[in-house]
Write a protein that holds these residues in place. Structure first.
Motif, PDB file in Angstrom:
ATOM      1  N   LYS A  60      63.347  11.241  29.617  1.00 54.35           N
ATOM      2  CA  LYS A  60      64.525  11.617  28.827  1.00 54.35           C
ATOM      3  C   LYS A  60      65.447  12.534  29.615  1.00 54.35           C
ATOM      4  CE  LYS A  60      63.763  10.951  23.992  1.00 54.35           C
ATOM      5  NZ  LYS A  60      63.799  11.567  22.675  1.00 54.35           N
ATOM      6  N   MET A  61      64.876  13.502  30.337  1.00 51.88           N
ATOM      7  CA  MET A  61      65.707  14.419  31.110  1.00 51.88           C
ATOM      8  C   MET A  61      66.432  13.692  32.238  1.00 51.88           C
ATOM      9  SD  MET A  61      63.731  18.076  31.245  1.00 51.88           S
ATOM     10  CE  MET A  61      62.229  17.461  31.961  1.00 51.88           C
ATOM     11  N   GLU A  62      65.768  12.746  32.864  1.00 53.39           N
ATOM     12  CA  GLU A  62      66.402  11.985  33.935  1.00 53.39           C
ATOM     13  C   GLU A  62      67.549  11.133  33.416  1.00 53.39           C
ATOM     14  OE1 GLU A  62      63.193   9.861  35.758  1.00 53.39           O
ATOM     15  OE2 GLU A  62      62.615  11.564  37.004  1.00 53.39           O
ATOM     16  N   SER A  63      67.485  10.726  32.153  1.00 53.47           N
ATOM     17  CA  SER A  63      68.570   9.937  31.572  1.00 53.47           C
ATOM     18  C   SER A  63      69.636  10.826  30.927  1.00 53.47           C
ATOM     19  CB  SER A  63      68.024   8.935  30.544  1.00 53.47           C
ATOM     20  OG  SER A  63      67.528   9.612  29.417  1.00 53.47           O
ATOM     21  N   GLY A  64      69.494  12.144  31.070  1.00 58.14           N
ATOM     22  CA  GLY A  64      70.494  13.074  30.555  1.00 58.14           C
ATOM     23  C   GLY A  64      70.341  13.426  29.095  1.00 58.14           C
ATOM     24  N   GLN A  65      69.214  13.103  28.487  1.00 56.40           N
ATOM     25  CA  GLN A  65      68.976  13.415  27.077  1.00 56.40           C
ATOM     26  C   GLN A  65      68.110  14.653  26.957  1.00 56.40           C
ATOM     27  OE1 GLN A  65      67.058   9.899  25.629  1.00 56.40           O
ATOM     28  NE2 GLN A  65      68.966   8.769  25.380  1.00 56.40           N
ATOM     29  N   MET A  66      68.248  15.340  25.835  1.00 53.97           N
ATOM     30  CA  MET A  66      67.426  16.508  25.554  1.00 53.97           C
ATOM     31  C   MET A  66      66.077  16.056  25.003  1.00 53.97           C
ATOM     32  SD  MET A  66      67.250  19.717  25.513  1.00 53.97           S
ATOM     33  CE  MET A  66      66.790  21.199  24.693  1.00 53.97           C
ATOM     34  N   PRO A  67      64.972  16.459  25.625  1.00 54.19           N
ATOM     35  CA  PRO A  67      63.647  16.023  25.154  1.00 54.19           C
ATOM     36  C   PRO A  67      63.114  16.901  24.023  1.00 54.19           C
ATOM     37  CG  PRO A  67      63.407  17.270  27.162  1.00 54.19           C
ATOM     38  CD  PRO A  67      64.891  17.182  26.891  1.00 54.19           C
ATOM     39  N   ALA A  68      63.858  17.028  22.938  1.00 55.34           N
ATOM     40  CA  ALA A  68      63.475  17.920  21.836  1.00 55.34           C
ATOM     41  C   ALA A  68      62.161  17.493  21.193  1.00 55.34           C
ATOM     42  CB  ALA A  68      64.589  17.971  20.796  1.00 55.34           C
ATOM     43  N   LYS A  69      62.019  16.200  20.935  1.00 48.51           N
ATOM     44  CA  LYS A  69      60.789  15.710  20.303  1.00 48.51           C
ATOM     45  C   LYS A  69      59.589  15.981  21.209  1.00 48.51           C
ATOM     46  CE  LYS A  69      58.458  11.544  18.777  1.00 48.51           C
ATOM     47  NZ  LYS A  69      58.264  10.194  19.208  1.00 48.51           N
ATOM     48  N   GLU A  70      59.771  15.744  22.497  1.00 49.98           N
ATOM     49  CA  GLU A  70      58.680  15.954  23.441  1.00 49.98           C
ATOM     50  C   GLU A  70      58.331  17.435  23.567  1.00 49.98           C
ATOM     51  OE1 GLU A  70      61.213  13.883  23.861  1.00 49.98           O
ATOM     52  OE2 GLU A  70      60.163  11.972  23.963  1.00 49.98           O
ATOM     53  N   MET A  71      59.336  18.309  23.454  1.00 52.58           N
ATOM     54  CA  MET A  71      59.051  19.742  23.499  1.00 52.58           C
ATOM     55  C   MET A  71      58.240  20.166  22.279  1.00 52.58           C
ATOM     56  SD  MET A  71      62.652  21.084  25.191  1.00 52.58           S
ATOM     57  CE  MET A  71      62.899  22.264  23.959  1.00 52.58           C
ATOM     58  N   ALA A  72      58.601  19.649  21.111  1.00 51.22           N
ATOM     59  CA  ALA A  72      57.836  19.958  19.897  1.00 51.22           C
ATOM     60  C   ALA A  72      56.420  19.409  20.009  1.00 51.22           C
ATOM     61  CB  ALA A  72      58.540  19.380  18.674  1.00 51.22           C
ATOM     62  N   GLU A  73      56.285  18.208  20.560  1.00 51.62           N
ATOM     63  CA  GLU A  73      54.952  17.639  20.740  1.00 51.62           C
ATOM     64  C   GLU A  73      54.147  18.458  21.743  1.00 51.62           C
ATOM     65  OE1 GLU A  73      55.075  13.471  21.656  1.00 51.62           O
ATOM     66  OE2 GLU A  73      55.566  12.935  19.589  1.00 51.62           O
ATOM     67  N   GLY A  74      54.796  18.963  22.781  1.00 50.90           N
ATOM     68  CA  GLY A  74      54.102  19.803  23.760  1.00 50.90           C
ATOM     69  C   GLY A  74      53.552  21.072  23.133  1.00 50.90           C
ATOM     70  N   ILE A  75      54.347  21.687  22.259  1.00 54.21           N
ATOM     71  CA  ILE A  75      53.873  22.885  21.557  1.00 54.21           C
ATOM     72  C   ILE A  75      52.696  22.533  20.656  1.00 54.21           C
ATOM     73  CG2 ILE A  75      54.502  24.608  19.814  1.00 54.21           C
ATOM     74  CD1 ILE A  75      57.349  24.518  21.031  1.00 54.21           C
ATOM     75  N   CYS A  76      52.818  21.426  19.955  1.00 52.51           N
ATOM     76  CA  CYS A  76      51.744  20.983  19.063  1.00 52.51           C
ATOM     77  C   CYS A  76      50.469  20.674  19.859  1.00 52.51           C
ATOM     78  CB  CYS A  76      52.207  19.768  18.268  1.00 52.51           C
ATOM     79  SG  CYS A  76      51.157  19.369  16.864  1.00 52.51           S
ATOM     80  N   LEU A  77      50.628  20.069  21.027  1.00 48.97           N
ATOM     81  CA  LEU A  77      49.474  19.782  21.873  1.00 48.97           C
ATOM     82  C   LEU A  77      48.818  21.068  22.367  1.00 48.97           C
ATOM     83  CD1 LEU A  77      50.848  16.796  23.980  1.00 48.97           C
ATOM     84  CD2 LEU A  77      48.969  16.713  22.332  1.00 48.97           C
ATOM     85  N   ALA A  78      49.615  22.059  22.724  1.00 48.96           N
ATOM     86  CA  ALA A  78      49.059  23.331  23.191  1.00 48.96           C
ATOM     87  C   ALA A  78      48.287  24.027  22.072  1.00 48.96           C
ATOM     88  CB  ALA A  78      50.176  24.231  23.706  1.00 48.96           C
ATOM     89  N   VAL A  79      48.854  24.023  20.863  1.00 49.20           N
ATOM     90  CA  VAL A  79      48.165  24.625  19.717  1.00 49.20           C
ATOM     91  C   VAL A  79      46.872  23.855  19.430  1.00 49.20           C
ATOM     92  CG1 VAL A  79      48.308  25.010  17.213  1.00 49.20           C
ATOM     93  CG2 VAL A  79      50.227  25.625  18.693  1.00 49.20           C
ATOM     94  N   GLY A  80      46.953  22.526  19.461  1.00 51.38           N
ATOM     95  CA  GLY A  80      45.765  21.709  19.219  1.00 51.38           C
ATOM     96  C   GLY A  80      44.679  21.952  20.242  1.00 51.38           C
ATOM     97  N   GLY A  81      45.064  22.069  21.511  1.00 47.16           N
ATOM     98  CA  GLY A  81      44.091  22.350  22.562  1.00 47.16           C
ATOM     99  C   GLY A  81      43.414  23.690  22.371  1.00 47.16           C
TER     100      GLY A  81
END
Length: 170
Positions: A60-81
């Motif tokens: 998404k970043m390479e295509s110039g889009q904001m990876p908002a969904k992926e950032m939220a998923e990253g936080i959720c993954l960190a909490v889950g871990g």
């Protein structure tokens, strides 16, 4: 305050009670082995889902889009871990919910919905922000910082033309 009480007092008591109950049914060593097994499976799942989310964010970043969904998923993954590494079956269940894609999406949607409602209810009507600072403009309607500049309408320029400016103006 109630959330902190639940998090630091009620949750550990429930975890201990459940560990004792499971230990009474399957034995102490089997319970400990089960806690380690959930941590190992959680670590494997976290690495797999984390790498997938990281690659999606990069695309998404390479295509110039904001990876908002992926950032939220990253936080959720960190909490889950973190929850999966915490001994206990309740935290493991919540941690696995954070790592399974369909459940993770539902959890994120629930959190976003509740955060939005909470933010709307915590704003006041007199122009005060969360820190108590006013966001109103001064008596003349200006915010204090003035940035001067010039602009031109791009409709006056031929398509694809980039004005480099006059070097004598610099």
């Amino acid at each position: 305050m109630r959330g902190l009480f639940l998090l630091f007092v009620v949750m550990p008591v429930l975890e201990l009670w459940l560990l004792i109950q499971v230990g009474g049914q399957i034995g102490g060593l089997n319970t400990i082995a089960l806690v380690f097994l959930t941590a190992i499976i959680g670590t494997w799942l976290l690495r797999r889902q984390g790498l997938k989310t990281l690659l999606q964010a990069r695309t998404k970043m390479e295509s110039g889009q904001m990876p908002a969904k992926e950032m939220a998923e990253g936080i959720c993954l960190a909490v889950g871990g973190a929850l999966l590494l915490t001994p206990g079956f309740i935290t493991d269940a919540i941690g696995f919910a954070c790592l399974i894609p369909g459940l993770r999406t539902a959890l994120i949607a629930l959190v976003v919905k509740n955060l939005h409602v909470q933010a709307v209810h915590s704003q006041s009507f007199n122009g005060q922000g969360y820190s108590g600072q006013s966001y109103r403009r001064g008596p003349t309607g200006q915010s204090g910082d003035i940035i001067e500049g010039e602009w031109e309408s791009s409709a006056d320029q031929p398509k694809g033309h980039i004005d480099q400016g006059n070097s004598s103006d610099r």
